[in-house]
Scaffold this active site. Structure first.
Site, PDB file in Angstrom:
ATOM      1  N   THR A 287     -44.179   5.395   2.046  1.00 51.48           N
ATOM      2  CA  THR A 287     -43.873   6.159   3.243  1.00 51.48           C
ATOM      3  C   THR A 287     -42.921   7.307   2.914  1.00 51.48           C
ATOM      4  OG1 THR A 287     -41.905   4.850   3.803  1.00 51.48           O
ATOM      5  CG2 THR A 287     -44.049   3.995   4.528  1.00 51.48           C
ATOM      6  N   HIS A 288     -42.416   7.928   3.973  1.00 56.68           N
ATOM      7  CA  HIS A 288     -41.437   9.004   3.827  1.00 56.68           C
ATOM      8  C   HIS A 288     -40.198   8.526   3.078  1.00 56.68           C
ATOM      9  CE1 HIS A 288     -39.580  12.801   5.030  1.00 56.68           C
ATOM     10  NE2 HIS A 288     -38.543  12.149   5.532  1.00 56.68           N
TER      11      HIS A 288
END
Length: 321
Positions: A287-288
């Site tokens: 993810t981020h």
């Protein structure tokens, strides 16, 4: 205020627990320009230094596990700092401190000077990228290597900013109070992690999320953060200059990218190859906030990269001051 007090108490408990587990790191506050900036640090400053610049809306807590892993396996000096109003750092009002990326970068530069750090590699994520590239532009000789993770200097990986007539670009030209209010409302509505009704789409985890909420819900912080978001448009204006600076540097470059990031998308990772064809690019099933979602994998990639280029990272290299 009761919720805020509860959050601070829970964060303090989590921090104490983390300190117990993470003996390799020590924490403190460095006074810089009248502010107290919180930092996490480990290793011998005589060894190659890696400066970790965190993203929005988290803080240096996002790097704890990666930093611990690196110093456990290599001779490195690692340090991460919380920007003003982030994490445990002071949160002056936006009347007392100009929340612009130029000013935050200058504050970080002053922090590094206060800590005696003059040559270093940069690990930059999200907001850390525009902060870091300001440091790079101001003193490229200080930079031994560049590591980027889910942060852009190209519009390729920034779909919400690609349309000059889109909401973001228009906001950065003429500030939109409705957007500020929307962001403020969202920040105030956030509640601490709990068994039901809490979603963690970016896999930041409860500890980092709790600290983020406690920090952003301090008095005046959302106004400060809105000022900084309004100033983000200056970063887009700098992209061509930062790309040119990267082309000139020829330093080792590592790009890591969580492919499930919906805000900064994968084309942003490969765009770095246009300016740094020597770069290593690794796409992660993450993810981020990849340093929190899969810290062991990130540390392995970063550690291998730093080990490969160890000689070039030493503080005694040309350009050290």
């Amino acid at each position: 205020m009761k919720l805020f007090s509860l959050l601070l108490g829970l964060v303090a408990f989590c921090a104490a627990a983390t300190t117990t587990r993470a003996a390799a790191l020590h924490q403190g506050w460095q006074e810089v320009d009248g502010l107290h900036l919180f930092y996490r640090e480990a290793g011998n400053p005589a060894d190659p230094t890696v400066v970790f610049l965190h993203g929005n809306p988290l803080s240096s807590i996002m790097y704890v596990q990666v930093m611990e892993n690196l110093v456990a396996h290599q001779r490195l000096h690692v340090i991460a700092v919380d920007y003003p109003s982030f994490g445990y750092s002071d949160a002056p009002s936006h009347e007392a401190y100009r929340y612009t990326f130029d000013h935050v970068a200058q504050t970080v530069a002053d922090f590094l000077k206060a800590r005696g750090i003059s040559r270093y590699s940069l690990y930059m994520q999200d907001y850390g990228v525009p902060v870091g590239f300001r440091l790079i532009s101001a003193n490229p000789q200080a930079i031994a290597a560049i590591i980027v993770q889910n942060g852009v200097i190209h519009l390729d990986g920034f779909p919400s900013a690609q349309d000059p007539k889109g909401e973001l670009r228009r906001h950065w030209t003429t500030r939109n109070p409705a957007l500020d209010q929307r962001r403020a409302g969202y920040a105030r509505s956030m509640t601490y992690p709990q068994a039901s009704g809490w979603e963690d789409e970016d896999h930041a985890g409860p500890d980092a999320t709790l600290l983020m909420i406690a920090a952003i819900q301090r008095p005046g912080v959302i106004e400060a953060r809105n000022d900084l978001w309004f100033d983000y448009g200056t970063n887009v204006q700098h992209y061509p200059a930062w790309q040119a600076a990267l082309r000139k540097m020829k330093v080792p470059v590592l790009v890591l990218w969580g492919k499930r990031d919906q805000f900064f998308t994968m084309p942003g990772a490969f765009a770095y190859l246009r300016d740094a064809p020597q770069a290593e690019v690794h796409i992660l099933d993450s993810t981020h906030f990849a340093t929190l979602d899969m810290p062991d994998e990130v540390a392995e990639l970063v550690g291998g990269f730093l080990s490969k280029h160890h000689a070039a990272l030493l503080p005694t290299q040309v350009g050290d001051k």
